[in-house]
Structures are given as C-alpha cells and as structure tokens.
Design an enzyme around this catalytic site. Structure first.
Site, mmCIF file in Angstrom:
data_model
loop_
_atom_site.group_PDB
_atom_site.id
_atom_site.type_symbol
_atom_site.label_atom_id
_atom_site.label_comp_id
_atom_site.label_asym_id
_atom_site.label_seq_id
_atom_site.Cartn_x
_atom_site.Cartn_y
_atom_site.Cartn_z
ATOM 1 N N ALA A 134 0.872 -1.181 0.000
ATOM 2 C CA ALA A 134 0.000 0.000 0.000
ATOM 3 C C ALA A 134 0.906 1.228 0.000
ATOM 4 O O ALA A 134 2.061 1.160 0.431
ATOM 5 C CB ALA A 134 -0.880 -0.016 1.239
ATOM 6 N N GLY A 149 0.588 -4.945 0.948
ATOM 7 C CA GLY A 149 -0.628 -5.028 0.130
ATOM 8 C C GLY A 149 -0.413 -5.782 -1.178
ATOM 9 O O GLY A 149 -1.366 -6.329 -1.737
ATOM 10 N N GLU A 202 -0.817 -9.337 -0.282
ATOM 11 C CA GLU A 202 -2.251 -9.549 -0.046
ATOM 12 C C GLU A 202 -3.029 -9.601 -1.359
ATOM 13 O O GLU A 202 -3.999 -10.344 -1.486
ATOM 14 C CB GLU A 202 -2.783 -8.441 0.872
ATOM 15 C CG GLU A 202 -2.202 -8.542 2.278
ATOM 16 C CD GLU A 202 -2.432 -7.291 3.107
ATOM 17 O OE1 GLU A 202 -1.907 -6.227 2.730
ATOM 18 O OE2 GLU A 202 -3.139 -7.373 4.117
ATOM 19 N N GLU A 238 4.393 -4.959 7.474
ATOM 20 C CA GLU A 238 3.633 -3.865 8.090
ATOM 21 C C GLU A 238 4.086 -3.549 9.511
ATOM 22 O O GLU A 238 4.080 -2.392 9.922
ATOM 23 C CB GLU A 238 2.127 -4.198 8.075
ATOM 24 C CG GLU A 238 1.463 -4.084 6.713
ATOM 25 C CD GLU A 238 1.582 -5.350 5.861
ATOM 26 O OE1 GLU A 238 2.356 -6.271 6.238
ATOM 27 O OE2 GLU A 238 0.911 -5.420 4.832
#
Ligand code: DAK
Length: 257
Positions: free
Chosen positions: A66, A111, A114, A134
C-alpha cells in the site's frame, strides 16, 4: 491526460491487468484501488470471461505494498475507510468466477502480497521477494493478509511473517505454498501466457464449477462441502460442455469448448 493506472488487455476473454505505477514500484494508492475496482466490476458481469492475470509494470516489482506516503497522515477513521475500500476490491478479485493468476515479477510486499493472496494462482520470478512488513511500519496487514495468509500457508508461517516482517525469497515462498511456480524472470511472461491459455481453453463451465466448489466448500463443513461438490458435478451434465468433452475423448479428438 491522466496516466492509466490499470492497463487492461483483453484477448478473447483472457484478460491481463497491469498495475501501472512503476516509479512507485506499483504501490497501491486510493486511485489505483478505485481503478482496479472499476475494472473488476466490468469483468464480473462477463459470460465470456475465461481467465484473469494480474501483474505489475516494470521489471522490479509486482506491488511493493500500500502507498506509505498516502497512508502516513491518516486518522483511524480514514484508515478504516481505506482498508474497507481495498478489502472490497480484493474480494471482487477473489470471487471472480474464473481462475485468477498473480504474475509476480519482483517485490511482492504488504498489500502486494495480499493482492497475490486474493488470486487463485501465484507464479513468481526467481528474484521475487515476498513479505508482510507492516509491523516494521507500526501497523498490521490491512488488506486481508492476517486472514488469507494463514489460510494459504498455515497459522505458524503466517504468524512468523506477520510478526517479524521478514522478507522471503521465491524459493521459500514456493516451499511454504505461497506460490505455485517459480521460474527465471525471462520465462515469466511466456509462462503466464501459456497458463492462462491453458486455463481458458478448458471447459469454461467446468473450470468455474471447480473454482466455486473449492472456494465455497472451504467456508463450509465437510459434509456440506461434499454436497456442494455433488450439486456442481451434476450441474456439469446439464450443458453441452460435458457432452463435447466426453464425446471428444471417445472419438479420439480434441474437445472444442
Ligand atoms: N509506498 C509508496 N512508495 C513506495 C512504496 C510503498 N509501499 N514502495 C516503494 N515506493 C517508492 C519509493 O518511495 C521510491 O520512490 P522515490 O523515492 O523514487 O520517489 C520508489 O518507490 C522506489 O523505491 P526505492 O527507492 O525504495 O527502491 P529500492 O529498490 O531501494 O527498495 C523496496 C525497494 C521495495 C525494498 C523499498 O522501496 C521498500 O521497502 N518499500 C516499502 C515496502 C513495504 O514496506 N511495503 C508494505 C507497505 S504497508 C491498512 C493497514 C495496513 C496497510 C494498509 C491498510 N488498514 C488497516 C487500512 C499496509 C499495507 C502495506 O502494504
């Protein structure tokens, strides 16, 4: 003119999506996520869809996570909204009725990992690096990683990755079942093409039924899941596809689906 954040190439229902922010290693910001969602909504309704491949532009990254710069100043409420937006988009990808392939051509972090987990297949170049870093940023995975990762690789390895934030190479990702195949980067594109052609060339109704049986069955107890399999198996006999597949075998020819 604004940059195309998700490039779409459609070859007779075999659709290739490229996340196109190579200068930021294809990091997922709200614009990328919104564009991805818009594309997925279009794909959802298509009966002619056969397979979807998703990759990152450039030779360095699939997706490096992200967008950290965008996230930095978010309030808890804004973070919740951002997480919900991404989760909804990844759910659309996961529940597309056709096989989805993450073609992982480099960094696959946060992300990005993911996003790969929301796909049915992950095929990686041998220089790819995976991880859920993260915790190194003071947060936890927010795009489904704490839930899809343990379902893919088991809770022990998911806890390892999510609490250390360490990165693993493609060989380890293969060993723990995070990816299906690893190959030289020079071979990745051709293999992605071959795989999606293969998936797209099989009986489309049967391929969709197999995906549905596995995905929906995993959410149920075994007896209900086996009943679902039987229902979908029977459903395969309702159309022309099974007749063609079995007739082709008996007649010693290739089926035409
Ligand atoms: N976000 C924004 N920009 C990124 C980025 C990222 N994740 N990753 C790389 N970039 C940008 C860099 O800032 C740099 O930009 P410029 O400085 O050139 O403008 C450019 O991409 C090239 O990166 P580097 O110069 O760093 O390239 P290197 O080869 O030296 O290093 C690297 C590559 C992948 C090792 C490094 O860039 C890196 O460590 N990137 C960050 C990886 C990471 O930590 N990913 C996870 C992000 S967190 C949520 C909760 C949590 C999350 C989301 C939602 N909610 C509850 C809502 C968190 C999700 C995450 O993914």
């Amino acid at each position: 003119m604004s940059e195309t954040l998700i490039e779409v190439v459609d070859n007779a229902g075999i659709v290739r999506l490229t996340i196109n922010r190579p200068k930021a290693l294809n990091a997922l910001n709200s614009n990328v996520l919104a564009e991805l969602e818009r594309v997925l909504v279009e794909l959802e309704g298509r009966d002619d869809l056969r397979a979807v491949l998703i990759t990152g532009a450039g030779e360095k990254a699939f997706v490096a996570g992200a967008d950290i710069g965008e996230m930095r100043d978010k309030t808890p409420e804004q973070a919740r909204a951002f997480g919900r937006q991404a989760l909804a988009t990844f759910k659309r990808l996961e529940t597309l009725p056709v096989p989805t392939v993450a073609l992982v051509n480099g960094f696959c972090l946060g992300g990005g990992c993911e996003l790969a987990l929301a796909c049915d297949w992950a095929v990686a170049s041998d220089n790819a690096l995976f991880g859920q870093p993260e915790v190194l940023l003071g947060v936890i995975p927010g795009f489904g990683g704490t839930q899809r990762l343990p379902r893919r690789v088991g809770p022990a390895m998911a806890l390892d990755l999510c609490t250390t934030g360490r990165k693993i190479d493609a060989a380890e990702a293969l060993r723990i079942g995070l990816v299906n195949r690893v190959m030289a980067q020079s071979e990745l594109e051709a293999y992605g093409e071959e795989l999606t052609q293969q998936l797209g060339g099989n009986g489309p109704q049967a391929v969709r039924a197999a995906k549905q049986a596995i995905h929906d069955g995993l959410e149920q107890d075994l007896d209900s899941a086996l009943a679902l399999e039987t229902a979908l198996f029977a459903f395969c006999f309702a159309g022309d596809e099974q007749k063609e597949g079995m007739s082709a075998f008996v007649e010693k020819r290739k089926p035409s689906f």
